[in-house]
Design a protein around this motif. Structure first.
Motif, mmCIF file in Angstrom:
data_model
loop_
_atom_site.group_PDB
_atom_site.id
_atom_site.type_symbol
_atom_site.label_atom_id
_atom_site.label_comp_id
_atom_site.label_asym_id
_atom_site.label_seq_id
_atom_site.Cartn_x
_atom_site.Cartn_y
_atom_site.Cartn_z
ATOM 1 N N SER A 215 0.831 -1.224 0.000
ATOM 2 C CA SER A 215 0.000 0.000 0.000
ATOM 3 C C SER A 215 0.849 1.250 0.000
ATOM 4 O O SER A 215 2.082 1.197 0.112
ATOM 5 C CB SER A 215 -0.893 0.028 1.232
ATOM 6 O OG SER A 215 -0.078 0.097 2.384
ATOM 7 N N GLU A 216 0.231 2.380 -0.205
ATOM 8 C CA GLU A 216 0.908 3.673 -0.253
ATOM 9 C C GLU A 216 1.602 3.987 1.065
ATOM 10 O O GLU A 216 2.640 4.655 1.081
ATOM 11 C CB GLU A 216 -0.110 4.784 -0.543
ATOM 12 C CG GLU A 216 -0.706 4.691 -1.919
ATOM 13 C CD GLU A 216 -1.709 5.778 -2.170
ATOM 14 O OE1 GLU A 216 -2.234 5.842 -3.278
ATOM 15 O OE2 GLU A 216 -1.950 6.584 -1.221
ATOM 16 N N ILE B 254 3.855 -5.559 9.190
ATOM 17 C CA ILE B 254 3.356 -4.620 8.175
ATOM 18 C C ILE B 254 1.940 -4.976 7.761
ATOM 19 O O ILE B 254 1.069 -4.114 7.618
ATOM 20 C CB ILE B 254 4.313 -4.613 6.954
ATOM 21 C CG1 ILE B 254 5.614 -3.885 7.321
ATOM 22 C CG2 ILE B 254 3.670 -3.908 5.763
ATOM 23 C CD1 ILE B 254 6.707 -4.053 6.292
ATOM 24 N N HIS B 255 1.709 -6.278 7.560
ATOM 25 C CA HIS B 255 0.341 -6.712 7.217
ATOM 26 C C HIS B 255 -0.645 -6.346 8.334
ATOM 27 O O HIS B 255 -1.775 -5.916 8.075
ATOM 28 C CB HIS B 255 0.347 -8.222 6.965
ATOM 29 C CG HIS B 255 0.947 -8.591 5.655
ATOM 30 N ND1 HIS B 255 0.430 -8.243 4.435
ATOM 31 C CD2 HIS B 255 2.101 -9.311 5.371
ATOM 32 C CE1 HIS B 255 1.171 -8.693 3.453
ATOM 33 N NE2 HIS B 255 2.223 -9.355 4.002
ATOM 34 N N LEU C 274 9.449 -11.257 10.347
ATOM 35 C CA LEU C 274 8.554 -10.764 11.405
ATOM 36 C C LEU C 274 8.008 -9.371 11.059
ATOM 37 O O LEU C 274 6.838 -9.069 11.300
ATOM 38 C CB LEU C 274 9.314 -10.708 12.739
ATOM 39 C CG LEU C 274 9.715 -12.071 13.346
ATOM 40 C CD1 LEU C 274 10.596 -11.853 14.572
ATOM 41 C CD2 LEU C 274 8.480 -12.862 13.727
ATOM 42 N N LEU C 275 8.891 -8.565 10.469
ATOM 43 C CA LEU C 275 8.443 -7.236 10.095
ATOM 44 C C LEU C 275 7.382 -7.268 9.016
ATOM 45 O O LEU C 275 6.458 -6.454 9.011
ATOM 46 C CB LEU C 275 9.638 -6.398 9.625
ATOM 47 C CG LEU C 275 10.595 -5.940 10.736
ATOM 48 C CD1 LEU C 275 11.831 -5.299 10.127
ATOM 49 C CD2 LEU C 275 9.902 -4.967 11.666
ATOM 50 N N GLY D 181 -4.971 -0.157 9.917
ATOM 51 C CA GLY D 181 -5.320 1.108 9.253
ATOM 52 C C GLY D 181 -6.680 1.055 8.606
ATOM 53 O O GLY D 181 -7.466 1.996 8.681
ATOM 54 N N SER D 182 -6.985 -0.055 7.926
ATOM 55 C CA SER D 182 -8.309 -0.179 7.292
ATOM 56 C C SER D 182 -9.419 -0.199 8.333
ATOM 57 O O SER D 182 -10.494 0.400 8.145
ATOM 58 C CB SER D 182 -8.347 -1.451 6.428
ATOM 59 O OG SER D 182 -8.150 -2.598 7.251
#
Length: 546
Positions: A156-157, A201-202, A196-197, A208-209
């Motif tokens: 994503s952005e 991130i996921h 792990l990162l 965020g959504s």
């Protein structure tokens, strides 16, 4: 002591012990004291009648007071409703305060979560710096990282922004080439951290959504709350207007009921006056055949029983009365003046002793109630040889006759009774009002004269003037048919007034019923509006809790 003329002194000396006693009474002024005492007793009886009439009026006023008190207690419930409304407004204000506190708390929690996310982003940036340094040094690692960078570009952005920040910071990390050899040893560990990162991130993307959805829902809730508050203000304004309208209608209803009470009281007064006139008409019609019925419907029967009791020997001397039936007018035009002077004495009886009075009271109780019985005067009957008492105290004027001069009294007992009890020998009759004022008030009154009456019945004293409460003779009227016609005319007037009052009463009643219906409708509208206000408040509270 009083000074008497010589013929009168010889008259008293040559007569019996009773006459000497009377002479003693006059000489010591005890006779005047007795007359004053009898006058006070008569005034007391008149005052007692007035007190009884005032007590009857007091009962009506007490009932009216109870009705007013009941209306005032009904009006106090409106004040309780206003107090309840003020309490509800305070509760609504506290609910709004709690809602704001919840919003502040939620914003604080969101700030705390965003702060923790920044920490993760910094760790990610450090690791990415280490990875980029390792890519430059090791081509094998770069080939594997290239494929992963392509995967990162598809993110994503938000992830791209993070990578741009990492690239901008790579320049600063060139100075840390000394760390290169340490990074080689930690490459494997970095790979694990990278995996792990990716997972983190996921997770951040998902969070965020979710935050965007929560913000959209929160915005919709705020819009709903704003619209509900707008509705709440509108309904509260309507409630205020309805409360004012209810107050105005209640005041109008209260004034209408006051007017209705006044009309009913006036109607009652007219009915009482009409009943009195109707009773007077019946007495006049009955007096066509028997003049004694002018003094009461039961007066002929009472006089018949007095005659029977006297024949049976129950009386020592036969009582005389009523006094109004025992006197005649020399001039019929003076009827109102004489009745205004004598008043209650017109129906009074005379008894010789207290034993006869007790018998007469027993006979009267059969025909008259206790408060309406004729008055009885107890005084020893004068011997036939004595015509009139105390001639020196008469008011003598060639132009102004006294009440005694205007009457033709066959029985001296009646004449002496009126002289003793009312002093008719010293009361003048002056036909014209102006002449009466001039004689009694503007100059010195005639000798032995203490009051006077006009043809219309006005009572004139040297220092005051009274007007009677009647304009027609009740007992001494000469033209019976004229009086009947006048009473019938007054009855017709009372009937017309009563019909007008009844029409007015019906219209006022209809107005009050219409006002009560409108008031009830307004109260029901207010209740519905209050229910709507409560529902809107509950909706606002529920959305605020969510």
């Amino acid at each position: 002591m009083s000074v008497f003329e010589k013929p009168l002194l010889l008259f008293t000396v040559n007569h019996s012990e009773g006459d000497k006693y009377k002479f003693f009474m006059k000489a010591t002024l005890l006779e005047q004291m007795k007359r004053d005492y009898i006058h006070i007793k008569q005034t007391k009886a008149v005052t007692r009648e007035q007190v009884e009439r005032q007590e009857e009026c007091l009962k009506d006023l007490k009932q009216e007071f109870l009705q007013k008190k009941e209306r005032y207690e009904n009006l106090s419930s409106v004040g309780k409703m206003k107090e309840t409304l003020e309490e509800l407004k305070k509760m609504m204000a506290w609910c709004l305060v709690r809602e704001k506190e919840r919003l502040v708390q939620q914003l604080q929690e969101q700030i705390d979560t965003e702060g923790s996310n920044h920490k993760h982003e910094e760790n990610l940036q450090l690791c990415q710096n280490k990875v980029t340094v390792a890519e430059k040094e090791l081509q094998e690692i770069q080939s594997r990282l290239h494929s992963r960078k392509e995967e990162e570009e598809s993110l994503s952005e938000d992830c791209r922004k993070i990578k741009e920040e990492v690239k901008s910071k790579n320049k600063a990390q060139k100075e840390q080439e000394v760390v290169y050899f340490r990074a080689v040893n930690k490459l494997k560990q970095s790979e694990k951290e990278q995996s792990l990162l990716h997972e983190r991130i996921h997770k951040v993307k998902n969070i965020g959504s979710q935050n965007k959805k929560a913000e959209a829902e929160h915005t919709k809730r705020l819009q709903k709350i704003s619209s509900l508050r707008t509705q709440l203000e509108k309904h509260e304004t309507q409630c205020t207007a309805l409360n004012q309208e209810i107050k105005d209608r209640q005041q109008a209803l209260f004034k209408g009921k006051e007017e209705l009470d006044k009309l009913r009281l006036e109607e009652k007064n007219i009915q009482v006056s009409m009943e009195a006139k109707l009773k007077r008409k019946n007495q006049l019609l009955a007096s066509r055949s028997n003049k004694l019925k002018r003094f009461g419907d039961n007066m002929p029967d009472l006089l018949d029983n007095i005659d029977k009791a006297y024949i049976q020997g129950r009386f020592t001397k036969k009582p005389l009365g009523p006094i109004g039936a025992c006197i005649n007018l020399k001039d019929p035009a003076l009827a109102v003046a004489v009745e205004s002077c004598l008043r209650s004495f017109m129906k009074t009886f005379c008894c010789d002793n207290y034993k006869d009075e007790a018998v007469l009271q027993d006979l009267m109780s059969r025909y008259f109630s206790k408060g309406n019985r004729p008055q009885i005067i107890v005084s020893p009957f004068s011997p036939p040889s004595t015509r009139f008492k105390d001639g020196n105290k008469w008011s003598r004027s060639p132009r102004l006759p006294s009440v005694l001069d205007s009457l033709s009294i066959a029985n001296p007992v009646i004449a002496n009774c009126l002289i003793d009890m009312r002093g008719i020998e010293s009361i003048l009759i002056i036909k014209e009002k102006n002449a009466a004022r001039r004689v009694m008030q503007q100059g010195r009154p005639p000798r032995n004269c203490r009051e006077a009456f006009t043809v219309e019945g006005d009572q004139v004293y040297p220092n005051r003037y009274y007007t009677p409460d009647f304009s027609m003779a009740k007992y001494l009227g000469g033209d019976l048919e004229t009086e009947i016609r006048m009473v019938e005319s007054e009855l017709e007037n009372y009937k017309a007034q009563l019909s007008r009052f009844q029409l007015h009463l019906s219209s006022v009643n209809e107005d009050i019923q219409r006002m009560e219906a409108k008031l009830h409708s307004t109260i029901m509208t207010l209740k519905k509006t209050l229910a709507t206000v409560n529902q809107v408040k509950a909706g606002v509270t529920e959305l605020g809790e969510c």
